[in-house]
Motif scaffolding. Structure first.
Motif, PDB file in Angstrom:
ATOM      1  N   UNK A  31     -44.939  -6.397  16.105  1.00  0.00           N
ATOM      2  CA  UNK A  31     -44.264  -7.672  15.825  1.00  0.00           C
ATOM      3  C   UNK A  31     -45.215  -8.844  16.075  1.00  0.00           C
ATOM      4  N   UNK A  32     -46.095  -8.663  17.043  1.00  0.00           N
ATOM      5  CA  UNK A  32     -47.031  -9.731  17.410  1.00  0.00           C
ATOM      6  C   UNK A  32     -48.333  -9.686  16.632  1.00  0.00           C
ATOM      7  N   UNK A  33     -48.788  -8.476  16.293  1.00  0.00           N
ATOM      8  CA  UNK A  33     -50.133  -8.339  15.726  1.00  0.00           C
ATOM      9  C   UNK A  33     -50.182  -7.669  14.351  1.00  0.00           C
ATOM     10  N   UNK A  34     -49.043  -7.433  13.747  1.00  0.00           N
ATOM     11  CA  UNK A  34     -49.041  -6.817  12.405  1.00  0.00           C
ATOM     12  C   UNK A  34     -49.610  -5.423  12.363  1.00  0.00           C
ATOM     13  N   UNK A  35     -49.502  -4.712  13.483  1.00  0.00           N
ATOM     14  CA  UNK A  35     -50.136  -3.397  13.586  1.00  0.00           C
ATOM     15  C   UNK A  35     -49.215  -2.270  13.111  1.00  0.00           C
ATOM     16  N   UNK A  36     -48.993  -2.240  11.816  1.00  0.00           N
ATOM     17  CA  UNK A  36     -48.165  -1.177  11.258  1.00  0.00           C
ATOM     18  C   UNK A  36     -48.639  -0.801   9.870  1.00  0.00           C
ATOM     19  N   UNK A  37     -48.233   0.369   9.405  1.00  0.00           N
ATOM     20  CA  UNK A  37     -48.494   0.772   8.017  1.00  0.00           C
ATOM     21  C   UNK A  37     -47.169   1.260   7.449  1.00  0.00           C
ATOM     22  N   UNK A 149     -57.034 -12.891  -2.660  1.00  0.00           N
ATOM     23  CA  UNK A 149     -56.906 -11.552  -2.100  1.00  0.00           C
ATOM     24  C   UNK A 149     -57.901 -11.428  -0.955  1.00  0.00           C
ATOM     25  N   UNK A 150     -57.511 -10.754   0.110  1.00  0.00           N
ATOM     26  CA  UNK A 150     -58.463 -10.515   1.204  1.00  0.00           C
ATOM     27  C   UNK A 150     -59.611  -9.665   0.689  1.00  0.00           C
ATOM     28  N   UNK A 155     -58.914  -7.159   6.395  1.00  0.00           N
ATOM     29  CA  UNK A 155     -57.586  -6.661   6.054  1.00  0.00           C
ATOM     30  C   UNK A 155     -57.650  -5.923   4.723  1.00  0.00           C
ATOM     31  N   UNK A 156     -58.335  -4.800   4.689  1.00  0.00           N
ATOM     32  CA  UNK A 156     -58.601  -4.107   3.432  1.00  0.00           C
ATOM     33  C   UNK A 156     -57.347  -3.863   2.596  1.00  0.00           C
ATOM     34  N   UNK A 157     -57.385  -4.276   1.346  1.00  0.00           N
ATOM     35  CA  UNK A 157     -56.215  -4.112   0.477  1.00  0.00           C
ATOM     36  C   UNK A 157     -55.838  -2.649   0.231  1.00  0.00           C
ATOM     37  N   UNK A 158     -56.776  -1.734   0.448  1.00  0.00           N
ATOM     38  CA  UNK A 158     -56.474  -0.310   0.234  1.00  0.00           C
ATOM     39  C   UNK A 158     -55.566   0.257   1.323  1.00  0.00           C
ATOM     40  N   UNK A 159     -55.448  -0.446   2.442  1.00  0.00           N
ATOM     41  CA  UNK A 159     -54.570   0.004   3.525  1.00  0.00           C
ATOM     42  C   UNK A 159     -53.223  -0.685   3.355  1.00  0.00           C
ATOM     43  N   UNK A 164     -51.057  -7.184   6.252  1.00  0.00           N
ATOM     44  CA  UNK A 164     -51.584  -7.640   4.958  1.00  0.00           C
ATOM     45  C   UNK A 164     -50.580  -8.495   4.202  1.00  0.00           C
ATOM     46  N   UNK A 165     -49.313  -8.251   4.454  1.00  0.00           N
ATOM     47  CA  UNK A 165     -48.285  -8.874   3.638  1.00  0.00           C
ATOM     48  C   UNK A 165     -48.026 -10.329   3.991  1.00  0.00           C
ATOM     49  N   UNK A 166     -48.659 -10.814   5.043  1.00  0.00           N
ATOM     50  CA  UNK A 166     -48.565 -12.251   5.309  1.00  0.00           C
ATOM     51  C   UNK A 166     -49.262 -12.986   4.165  1.00  0.00           C
ATOM     52  N   UNK A 167     -50.369 -12.428   3.710  1.00  0.00           N
ATOM     53  CA  UNK A 167     -51.090 -13.030   2.585  1.00  0.00           C
ATOM     54  C   UNK A 167     -50.249 -12.980   1.298  1.00  0.00           C
TER      55      UNK A 167
END
Ligand code: PPE
Length: 305
Positions: A31-37, A149-150, A155-159, A164-167
């Motif tokens: 929630x704090x660091x965007x650490x999910x897939x 795009x990053x 924030x590799x787009x392949x992941x 990434x979705x903040x962008x």
């Protein structure tokens, strides 16, 4: 919650939990660091019951995304596929969108995510086509985003990572404010990448092209499906870098994604492309036949729940 249809159960770390009880702590790392897939998968009604489209391919991408951010899922792809089916069955859903997510949970804060526990959740709910039924025939108006795009080294787009979705969201907010249905992101070199949640294709003089993964895109499973279907239908398909004027000059433009499906693009930056073209319509029609189990040659893409 506005717009989100509630169903009975959500799969959480190996168990089916009642929808309202599927909660996490506010100090969850992700929630704090965007650490999910995560993944987005669709299950479609077929004559032989609900079938999940390319389930194993999605769960393999899920595992790859996790591996790329050094997150250990500790569950096999086979078991994850089984858990997805269990979630769909438990909710008695004839058709649905499925959202598996793995994230760093509660227990530690700070930028080193490795000590945080990993949680896996699988939710499913009925989700009509993303851009609306009308978009599938009329097409959508898109605009090139001022957000880029990053790069492939940030924030590799392949992941398919949550952060990434903040962008993507920045681009979507801007597009909506400008009166477009969707944004197209260019990379820092000005190469066309993708929509906020879709890959992009153009058709020119009967040739279909789409940006290569190396330009910085998510390797879409719908993108791959469309490339296979187009090839089977006899259309030449190439992966090549595209610039914005390639979009303006195209005979047809369309976007693909699990949520969005196969959507014609009507205009780009106010330059009219027009009504859905014949190639787009043929691909779209075949795609829908495939996912609904009406094309025996593509049965291997369907997993009955
Ligand atoms: N690019 C991006 C950035 C992306 O998010 C998606 C999927 C795609 C391409 C297409 O990939 P595929 O679904 O494998 O064909 N976007 C997911 C999330 C959308 C959302 O709004 O949330 C999806 O379509 O499920």
């Amino acid at each position: 919650m506005a717009g989100l249809p509630k169903v009975d159960y959500i799969w959480m770390d190996g168990e089916l939990v009642e929808w309202d009880k599927a909660t996490v702590h506010v100090l969850t790392h992700a929630l704090h660091y965007g650490s999910g897939v995560f993944e987005g998968i669709r299950c479609y009604a077929t004559a032989d019951g609900p079938a999940i489209f390319r389930l194993r391919d999605h769960m393999e991408r899920f595992e790859r995304s996790a591996r790329m951010i050094m997150m250990d899922l500790a569950v096999s792809v086979d078991d994850l596929c089984e858990a997805v089916k269990e979630t769909v069955r438990a909710n008695n859903l004839p058709e649905c969108y499925i959202r598996p997510i793995a994230f760093r949970g509660y227990g530690v804060m700070g930028l080193d995510p490795i000590p945080a526990p990993v949680q896996i959740v699988i939710a499913a709910w009925p989700w009509a086509t993303y851009m609306g039924e009308e978009a599938l025939t009329r097409g959508v108006d898109v605009g090139i985003s001022s957000w880029r795009q990053r790069g492939i080294n940030s924030l590799p787009p392949a992941v398919k990572a949550t952060g990434n979705y903040l962008n993507s969201s920045l681009a979507r907010i801007e597009a909506n404010r400008h009166g477009y249905n969707e944004a197209i992101l260019l990379n820092e070199e000005g190469k066309v990448c993708e929509g906020t949640g879709e890959n992009i294709f153009i058709v020119r003089d009967g040739v279909i092209s789409t940006p290569p993964v190396s330009d910085g895109i998510l390797e879409g499973i719908t993108r791959d499906s469309i490339m296979v279907i187009a090839d089977e239908l006899g259309y030449p398909v190439i992966e090549e870098s595209l610039v914005r004027t390639d979009l303006y000059a195209a005979d047809e433009v369309f976007m693909t994604g699990t949520a969005a499906e196969v959507v014609p693009v009507r205009s780009v930056d106010g330059r009219l492309i027009g009504d859905a073209g014949p190639v787009t319509l043929e691909l779209q029609k075949t795609f829908f036949r495939v996912v609904h189990g009406e094309e025996p040659a593509y049965e291997e893409w369907l997993d009955r729940v």
